[in-house]
Design an enzyme around this catalytic site. Structure first.
Site, mmCIF file in Angstrom:
data_model
loop_
_atom_site.group_PDB
_atom_site.id
_atom_site.type_symbol
_atom_site.label_atom_id
_atom_site.label_comp_id
_atom_site.label_asym_id
_atom_site.label_seq_id
_atom_site.Cartn_x
_atom_site.Cartn_y
_atom_site.Cartn_z
ATOM 1 N N CYS A 1 37.324 7.650 3.107
ATOM 2 C CA CYS A 1 36.374 7.030 1.873
ATOM 3 C C CYS A 1 35.202 6.374 3.170
ATOM 4 C CB CYS A 1 36.714 5.647 1.526
ATOM 5 S SG CYS A 1 38.237 4.481 3.238
ATOM 6 N N ASN B 1 34.068 1.786 -1.461
ATOM 7 C CA ASN B 1 34.998 3.037 -0.959
ATOM 8 C C ASN B 1 36.292 2.691 -2.173
ATOM 9 O OD1 ASN B 1 35.543 0.018 -0.368
ATOM 10 N ND2 ASN B 1 37.666 0.177 -0.222
ATOM 11 N N HIS C 1 32.602 -0.167 2.028
ATOM 12 C CA HIS C 1 32.147 0.302 3.708
ATOM 13 C C HIS C 1 30.901 0.094 3.815
ATOM 14 C CE1 HIS C 1 36.486 0.581 3.208
ATOM 15 N NE2 HIS C 1 36.634 1.975 3.336
HETATM 16 N N1 LIG Z 1 41.673 1.224 -0.942
HETATM 17 C C1 LIG Z 1 40.787 2.452 -0.195
HETATM 18 O O1 LIG Z 1 40.156 2.134 -0.351
HETATM 19 C C2 LIG Z 1 41.029 3.594 -0.264
HETATM 20 C C3 LIG Z 1 40.471 4.632 -0.062
HETATM 21 C C4 LIG Z 1 40.963 6.065 0.054
HETATM 22 C C5 LIG Z 1 42.052 6.402 0.413
HETATM 23 N N2 LIG Z 1 43.072 6.133 -0.210
HETATM 24 C C6 LIG Z 1 44.501 6.009 -0.356
HETATM 25 O O2 LIG Z 1 45.006 6.100 -1.329
HETATM 26 C C7 LIG Z 1 46.291 5.653 -1.528
HETATM 27 C C8 LIG Z 1 46.300 4.440 -2.213
HETATM 28 O O3 LIG Z 1 45.540 3.707 -1.647
HETATM 29 P P1 LIG Z 1 45.870 2.152 -2.259
HETATM 30 O O4 LIG Z 1 44.151 1.545 -0.995
HETATM 31 O O5 LIG Z 1 45.648 2.028 -3.767
HETATM 32 O O6 LIG Z 1 46.791 1.278 -2.193
HETATM 33 P P2 LIG Z 1 47.873 0.002 -2.818
HETATM 34 O O7 LIG Z 1 47.078 -0.950 -2.690
HETATM 35 O O8 LIG Z 1 49.160 -0.017 -1.724
HETATM 36 O O9 LIG Z 1 48.517 1.269 -4.036
HETATM 37 C C9 LIG Z 1 49.821 2.199 -3.593
HETATM 38 C C10 LIG Z 1 50.192 2.289 -4.849
HETATM 39 O O10 LIG Z 1 51.482 3.513 -4.259
HETATM 40 C C11 LIG Z 1 52.923 2.973 -5.225
HETATM 41 N N3 LIG Z 1 52.760 3.965 -3.972
HETATM 42 C C12 LIG Z 1 53.860 3.403 -2.909
HETATM 43 N N4 LIG Z 1 55.278 4.152 -2.366
HETATM 44 C C13 LIG Z 1 55.409 4.834 -3.542
HETATM 45 C C14 LIG Z 1 56.571 5.802 -3.943
HETATM 46 N N5 LIG Z 1 57.450 5.880 -2.576
HETATM 47 N N6 LIG Z 1 56.138 6.763 -5.132
HETATM 48 C C15 LIG Z 1 55.493 6.475 -5.637
HETATM 49 N N7 LIG Z 1 54.492 5.166 -5.383
HETATM 50 C C16 LIG Z 1 54.414 4.644 -4.456
HETATM 51 C C17 LIG Z 1 52.221 1.975 -5.381
HETATM 52 O O11 LIG Z 1 53.046 1.439 -6.507
HETATM 53 P P3 LIG Z 1 54.212 0.083 -6.093
HETATM 54 O O12 LIG Z 1 53.153 -0.679 -7.269
HETATM 55 O O13 LIG Z 1 55.082 0.933 -7.323
HETATM 56 O O14 LIG Z 1 54.228 -0.211 -5.235
HETATM 57 C C18 LIG Z 1 51.290 2.209 -5.896
HETATM 58 O O15 LIG Z 1 50.671 2.201 -7.440
HETATM 59 C C19 LIG Z 1 46.633 5.192 0.693
HETATM 60 O O16 LIG Z 1 47.191 6.591 0.490
HETATM 61 C C20 LIG Z 1 45.298 5.916 0.720
HETATM 62 O O17 LIG Z 1 44.963 5.338 1.972
HETATM 63 C C21 LIG Z 1 43.063 4.204 -0.317
#
Ligand SMILES: NC(=O)c1ccc[n+]([C@@H]2O[C@H](COP(=O)([O-])OP(=O)(O)OC[C@H]3O[C@@H](n4cnc5c(N)ncnc54)[C@H](OP(=O)(O)O)[C@@H]3O)[C@@H](O)[C@H]2O)c1
Length: 329
Positions: A126, A307, A234
């Protein structure tokens, strides 16, 4: 298009669904995928309830495109399985970003590199995305020699657990901690894990990813990433040393003409970018554009973006739109 959203119950997944709807993405079939914990839950999209399914189930249904935001480990294991059945994966995690065989794409800059052979495409971090959108036109015109970046990152960048931590701290509730310290009334110079060189992983992402996206390994980059108790958006202080000299008004004009950039820079009216204005929008906001008077050919600017949108969901969906438009899927 048969579309799978992997990580549909998460912060980014949720915003992906919002962005898909807003942009009227042509979906013929939608697969909402998450971990086994969430299988069977329902999520509403455009008035229809969808049941969350597991990863293997989604692979079996061979979607055209899978939009991944479910963490690095899930991407490492599952993106190749989708690719094997012919799905094109656009991945938000850091798993594939620096893999030399994978493209790292910000559509405004380098979508032109994509071809039908790209079955796993990486979405940058991000902080990198918002920065390079603003830097690319300046690099082209003046040549970037060195970048000194300080980030002020929102808690939504960490995911749902961090949003819950701050909410608990507001209300004085003791709960699960996403960070090693309280984030309410605090600033943590610690985003993601520390590496052997003393930098965090989050600080090394803009170093490596910027060079890859701008296709220039000669750019020197150093970063400090700080988590602050802001809900969404951010902010970044960016100091840029150019090869060539510039005119500040020309820089402002160049940024004004750049796709995806909105210049907010008027000191007389206290106009500058802030997360409260960027949250919920897709643009990259740039302001406080001024010459660095301590060093030759150098500029300071302040860059803010949401972000979860341009930093994640929107960029991913713009990649998917490009693939569709150019008939690469
Ligand atoms: N937040 C940001 O600003 C941002 C920006 C760029 C990139 N990212 C990236 O995007 C990804 C998700 O971030 P987030 O902020 O959305 O995290 P989050 O809110 O914690 O959500 C994680 C998601 O991944 C799923 N998940 C976790 N473990 C899994 C598994 N073993 N198999 C299938 N699904 C699984 C979760 O499902 P459950 O609900 O079933 O646990 C949930 O849907 C990360 O890789 C992060 O680095 C995030």
């Amino acid at each position: 298009m048969k579309i799978a959203v992997v990580g549909a119950t998460g912060m980014v997944g949720n915003v992906m669904l919002e962005v898909l709807e807003e942009r009227n993405f042509p979906i013929t079939e939608l697969l909402l995928v998450a971990s086994e914990r969430s299988v069977g839950k329902t999520i509403n999209y455009r008035g229809t309830d969808y049941t969350v399914i597991g990863l293997q189930d989604a692979v079996n249904q061979k979607p055209d495109i899978a939009l991944f935001s479910a963490g690095g480990a899930t991407s490492v294991e599952w993106a190749p399985k989708f690719a094997e059945v012919g799905t094109t994966v656009v991945d938000n995690s850091s798993a594939w970003r620096m893999d030399p065989s994978k493209k790292l794409v910000v559509p405004e800059i380098n979508a032109g590199e994509l071809s039908t052979a790209d079955k796993i495409i990486a979405n940058p971090n991000c902080s990198t995305i918002q920065m390079v959108v603003a830097l690319a036109p300046l690099h082209k015109k003046y040549g970037i020699k060195r970048l000194v970046i300080s980030t002020y990152q929102s808690i939504s960048g960490t995911g749902v657990k961090a949003v819950q931590q701050l909410e608990n701290e507001y209300q004085g509730i003791k709960g699960e901690m996403a960070y090693p310290y309280p984030i309410h009334r605090n600033a943590l110079p610690h985003c993601d894990v520390f590496e052997d060189n003393g930098y965090t992983k989050e600080e090394m992402k803009p170093v490596n990813e910027t060079r890859k996206i701008l296709n220039d390994d000669s750019i020197a980059v150093t970063a400090t990433a700080v988590r602050i108790p802001v809900a969404g958006g951010h902010s970044e202080s960016i100091n840029i040393e150019f090869e060539k000299d510039f005119d500040v008004d020309e820089v402002r004009k160049l940024l004004h003409e750049t796709d995806g950039v909105v210049v907010k820079d008027n000191l007389e009216t206290n106009t500058y970018p802030m997360p409260i204005y960027a949250e919920g929008k897709d643009d990259v906001f740039v302001g406080r554009i001024r010459r660095d008077e301590s060093q030759k050919n150098s500029l300071n600017m302040w860059v803010v973006s949401d972000n979860l949108r341009k930093g994640a969901a929107t960029n991913t969906i713009q990649i998917a739109e490009y693939l569709m438009e150019k008939e690469l899927v």
